[in-house]
Design a protein around this motif. Sequence first.
Motif, PDB file in Angstrom:
ATOM      1  N   LEU A  88      24.674  54.521  25.270  1.00 51.81           N
ATOM      2  CA  LEU A  88      23.374  54.799  24.661  1.00 51.81           C
ATOM      3  C   LEU A  88      23.508  55.811  23.533  1.00 51.81           C
ATOM      4  N   GLY A  89      24.426  56.782  23.703  1.00 51.86           N
ATOM      5  CA  GLY A  89      24.703  57.715  22.609  1.00 51.86           C
ATOM      6  C   GLY A  89      25.193  56.964  21.386  1.00 51.86           C
ATOM      7  N   LEU A  90      26.052  55.955  21.625  1.00 54.14           N
ATOM      8  CA  LEU A  90      26.550  55.147  20.503  1.00 54.14           C
ATOM      9  C   LEU A  90      25.403  54.385  19.833  1.00 54.14           C
ATOM     10  N   LEU A 127      22.260  55.310  19.526  1.00 54.05           N
ATOM     11  CA  LEU A 127      21.552  56.234  18.637  1.00 54.05           C
ATOM     12  C   LEU A 127      22.356  56.492  17.377  1.00 54.05           C
ATOM     13  N   LEU A 128      23.658  56.744  17.566  1.00 62.50           N
ATOM     14  CA  LEU A 128      24.522  57.083  16.432  1.00 62.50           C
ATOM     15  C   LEU A 128      24.584  55.929  15.434  1.00 62.50           C
ATOM     16  N   ALA A 162      21.300  55.316  13.671  1.00 64.12           N
ATOM     17  CA  ALA A 162      20.996  56.380  12.709  1.00 64.12           C
ATOM     18  C   ALA A 162      21.843  56.232  11.462  1.00 64.12           C
ATOM     19  N   VAL A 163      23.141  55.929  11.630  1.00 66.21           N
ATOM     20  CA  VAL A 163      24.022  55.781  10.471  1.00 66.21           C
ATOM     21  C   VAL A 163      23.559  54.603   9.616  1.00 66.21           C
ATOM     22  N   GLY A 189      20.521  53.429   9.435  1.00 64.84           N
ATOM     23  CA  GLY A 189      19.270  53.823   8.791  1.00 64.84           C
ATOM     24  C   GLY A 189      19.522  54.698   7.582  1.00 64.84           C
ATOM     25  N   MET A 190      20.514  55.601   7.697  1.00 64.42           N
ATOM     26  CA  MET A 190      20.817  56.480   6.562  1.00 64.42           C
ATOM     27  C   MET A 190      21.427  55.680   5.413  1.00 64.42           C
ATOM     28  N   ALA A 191      22.297  54.708   5.749  1.00 67.77           N
ATOM     29  CA  ALA A 191      23.018  53.984   4.702  1.00 67.77           C
ATOM     30  C   ALA A 191      22.132  52.931   4.036  1.00 67.77           C
ATOM     31  N   TYR A 192      21.316  52.234   4.828  1.00 68.48           N
ATOM     32  CA  TYR A 192      20.589  51.090   4.281  1.00 68.48           C
ATOM     33  C   TYR A 192      19.081  51.263   4.284  1.00 68.48           C
ATOM     34  N   GLY A 193      18.574  52.343   4.863  1.00 67.26           N
ATOM     35  CA  GLY A 193      17.134  52.500   4.972  1.00 67.26           C
ATOM     36  C   GLY A 193      16.597  51.669   6.119  1.00 67.26           C
ATOM     37  N   GLU A 233      13.944  49.529   6.033  1.00 68.48           N
ATOM     38  CA  GLU A 233      13.124  48.364   5.684  1.00 68.48           C
ATOM     39  C   GLU A 233      13.834  47.117   6.216  1.00 68.48           C
ATOM     40  N   ASP A 273      17.247  45.038  19.403  1.00 70.60           N
ATOM     41  CA  ASP A 273      16.780  45.685  20.638  1.00 70.60           C
ATOM     42  C   ASP A 273      16.273  44.667  21.650  1.00 70.60           C
ATOM     43  N   MET A 292      18.959  61.720  26.388  1.00 73.99           N
ATOM     44  CA  MET A 292      19.888  62.595  25.673  1.00 73.99           C
ATOM     45  C   MET A 292      19.575  64.053  25.988  1.00 73.99           C
ATOM     46  N   ARG A 325      15.481  59.175   4.073  1.00 78.50           N
ATOM     47  CA  ARG A 325      16.302  58.421   5.027  1.00 78.50           C
ATOM     48  C   ARG A 325      17.125  59.348   5.898  1.00 78.50           C
ATOM     49  N   ASN A 329      16.922  60.182  10.075  1.00 79.18           N
ATOM     50  CA  ASN A 329      17.993  59.656  10.922  1.00 79.18           C
ATOM     51  C   ASN A 329      19.033  60.685  11.352  1.00 79.18           C
ATOM     52  N   LEU A 360      18.892  61.828  14.957  1.00 81.78           N
ATOM     53  CA  LEU A 360      19.358  60.783  15.877  1.00 81.78           C
ATOM     54  C   LEU A 360      20.873  60.755  15.919  1.00 81.78           C
ATOM     55  N   ALA A 361      21.496  60.813  14.718  1.00 81.46           N
ATOM     56  CA  ALA A 361      22.948  60.771  14.662  1.00 81.46           C
ATOM     57  C   ALA A 361      23.541  61.969  15.391  1.00 81.46           C
ATOM     58  N   GLY A 410      23.189  61.488  19.068  1.00 79.00           N
ATOM     59  CA  GLY A 410      24.134  60.491  19.564  1.00 79.00           C
ATOM     60  C   GLY A 410      25.524  61.071  19.718  1.00 79.00           C
ATOM     61  N   LEU A 454      25.744  63.677  22.437  1.00 72.81           N
ATOM     62  CA  LEU A 454      25.707  63.075  23.765  1.00 72.81           C
ATOM     63  C   LEU A 454      27.080  62.552  24.171  1.00 72.81           C
ATOM     64  N   VAL A 455      27.720  61.813  23.260  1.00 76.66           N
ATOM     65  CA  VAL A 455      29.036  61.258  23.568  1.00 76.66           C
ATOM     66  C   VAL A 455      30.024  62.385  23.844  1.00 76.66           C
TER      67      VAL A 455
END
Lengths: 292, 371
Positions: free
Chosen positions: A99-101, A103-104, A107-108, A110-114, A116, A220, B282, B325, B329, B332-333, B336, B339-340
Motif C-alpha cells: 500500500l505504501g508503494l 501511494l508512492l 504520487a510520482v 501525479g507529479m510527472a503527468y498531472g 487529468e 483502483d 499510513m 502538481r 502529490n 503522498l510520496a 509512501g 511507510l515502506v
Amino acid sequence: MDRFVFLTLDGLSRGAVLAAFALALVLIWRAARIVNFAQGAMAVATAYVAYSVSAATGSYWLGFLAALGAGLLLGAAVDLVVMRFVDHTSPLNPVIVALGLVLLIQAVLGMAYGSEFLPAATPFSRTALTVGGVAVLSPYDLFVFAAVAVVVVGLAWTFTRTAVGLRMRAAAFAPEVSRLLGVNVGGMLTLGWALASGVGALAGMLVIPTELGLHPHAMDLVFVSAFTAAVVGGLDSPPGAVVGGLAVGLLLSYVSGYAGSDVTPLAVLVLLLAVLLVRPGGLFAPVAARRV
Amino acid sequence: MSATRAVTPPDTEARVDRAGPAEPRLGSTLLRHLGLAAVAALLLVAASYGLEPFRNFQLATVAAYLCATAGLTVLTGLNGQLSLGHGALMATGAYTVALCQNAFADAGMTGGWLLPVSLGAAVLAALVVGAVVGVAAARLRGPYLAGVTLAVAVVVPALTVTFDGVFNGEQGLAVPVEPPPVALGAYFPYERWQLWVTAAATLLALLLLANLVRSRYGRTFRAVRDDEVAARLAGIHVARTQVLAFVVSAAGAGLGGALLAVLAQSVSPGAFSLTLSLFLLMAVVIGGLGSLAGAAWGAVLLVALPDLTHALTEQLTLSPAVAQRVEGNLPLAIFGITLVVVMIAAPGGVQGLLSRLSRAVSARRASRQRS
C-alpha cells in the motif's frame, strides 16, 4: 435478446482482461504468498511509460512493447529493492508495504503527468461489428481475446513444459529442498514478480482505453474487480483466475447493462463478500479441514 | 505490559519488557486517564487562547483525525485486523452528521444540544456499518480482509453518486453549524469554538478507548491478535472479540469523519477517497501500531505533512502548474516512502522508537547508579 448477446460478448471481453490481471495476482501469491495490492498502481505506471513512448515515436506498438518491458523491470525491482527486505512473519506486513508503494507510485505519476485524464489509444477500432443485424464484438475485443489467450497459453506452457517453470514451481512450493537441489530460489522469486508484473502491465494496457482514460487512479476499481476474480477462483489456482475473471466480467456487464453502470462497484463488493463468506478458499480450492 | 508492539512478533527485548511491572489496577487506571484528560483539556484551552485562528483550526483537524486513527489503532494494532476501509466509515459519520444537521435546520430547530445529538447519530450509524463489515471481517484473514475493506473503501464513495437524491452526488452536502453560544461573548473567535467542540468530543472518545484498551476487553483483543488458538483455548470467543474490536474502531472513525464534516461545514465523496483510507493506515503505522500515543503522532503527521510540503514548495521556484502538481502529490510520496522504510527498518513506528530510546536512557541511568 440482441442486447443479451451483446452484453455477454462485451462481458467476456471485459472478463478476459480481468482474468489476465487476476492471473498476475495469482502468480505472485503462488510464488511468495503475497497479495500484491500495488499491482494496479504498477500497471498504471507502465501504461504511462507506453503513453510517453508512443507520444515520442508516434507508434502504438512501440509503446505497447515498452509497457511490457517496463512491467517486467518494475516487478523485478519491487522484489529486489523492497519486498525482499520485508518481514514476512505476519501477512499484514507485505500488504502494508504494497500500500505504501501504491501511494508512492500514484504520487510520482501525479507529479510527472498531472491528474487529468489523458486519452489512451487503441490499435484497433472499438466500434462493434454487426453480424446479421446483431452488434457483436469490435476488432479491439478480438485483439484483447488474442492477447490474453497468448499470455495464458504461454504461462501454462512455461510452467508445465520448461525447466525454468519447473524450478519456479519448486522454489515456490518447497524453497528449502529446492535450495539444496541447487535452485536459485531468490532468483526464481524475482522472476515470478517480473512475470506477474509483466502480465499486469499487459492487462493495464488492454483495460485503460476501455475506461475513462489514463489517470493515476485508473486501476483502483479494476484492481478490486480483479481481486474479486482471483478470490472467486481461489487465489492459488491459475485456471480459477481465468474462470473467475470471465465470471466477474459477465457480472459487471449484465449489471451495468440492465441496472446502470453506477451500481457495478456495489455488485463487485456483494460478490466478493458472498464468495468469501460462503467459500473463502474460492470455487476451485479443495475443502480443507480446519486446523483448530 | 509493552504497549509498543507492532504487528510483527515481539523481539526478545519486548518479551523481557512484558514480564516487567504488573499492570495497574483498573480503578487507578481510570483515575489516571481522567487526570490526563483534564490536563490535556486545560492545555488545549490555554493553547486555544495562545494560538492564532488558523493554528486553532489545524489543531481541531488533528483532533478529528485522532478519533479515526485511535479507532484504527485499536483494530489493527491491538486486534491484528487490517482495515483499508476506515475512510468509508468516516464518510458514514460525515454524511450522517450532514443529514441530521440539515434536517434540524429545515425543521427550524436551534439549540446547543443539536450538534451532540447529530454527532451521536453519526457514531451510531458508523457503529451499525462497522458491525456489518465486522461480522464479515471476523471470518476473514490477512489479505482477504484487506481486499474486502479495500472494496468498501472504493465502493462507498461511489454510492453517494448512485443515490444522489439523498447525498447530492459529487457536489456533496453542506453542513449547517450554529455559531458559538452568545454567553461566550459577541466576538468569540469561531476557530476557537471549533477547537473546543472537536477537542471535547475527541477527549471523551480517547478516554473511553484508553480505558477499553486497559480493560479485560483490551486484553482479549491482544490475546486474539497474538495467538488465536491459545485465545480460544483460554475461553475467549474469538469471532465476538473481533467484531467488538471492529465496532469500537468504526465508532471512532465515524466520530472522526463527523467532526471533519463539522469543521469543513461540508461533505463530498472526494474527501473520503481510497487515498484517505490509505493515509489513515499510513498514519497509524508510522505513528506506531499498538499504542494510542502512536495514533496521536499519526494524526499530527496527517495535518502537518501537507503544511510542511506546502512551505517547501513555496521555497522552490516552480512554475504555478508544476508547483500545484508537486504540492498535491509530494505528501503522498513522502507518506509512501516513509511507510515502506518504517515497515522495513522500524516496525514500531515513531512511538516504538521513542519508547526504545527512553528504555535505553533509563537502563543507562540504572547502570550508572549501580557502578
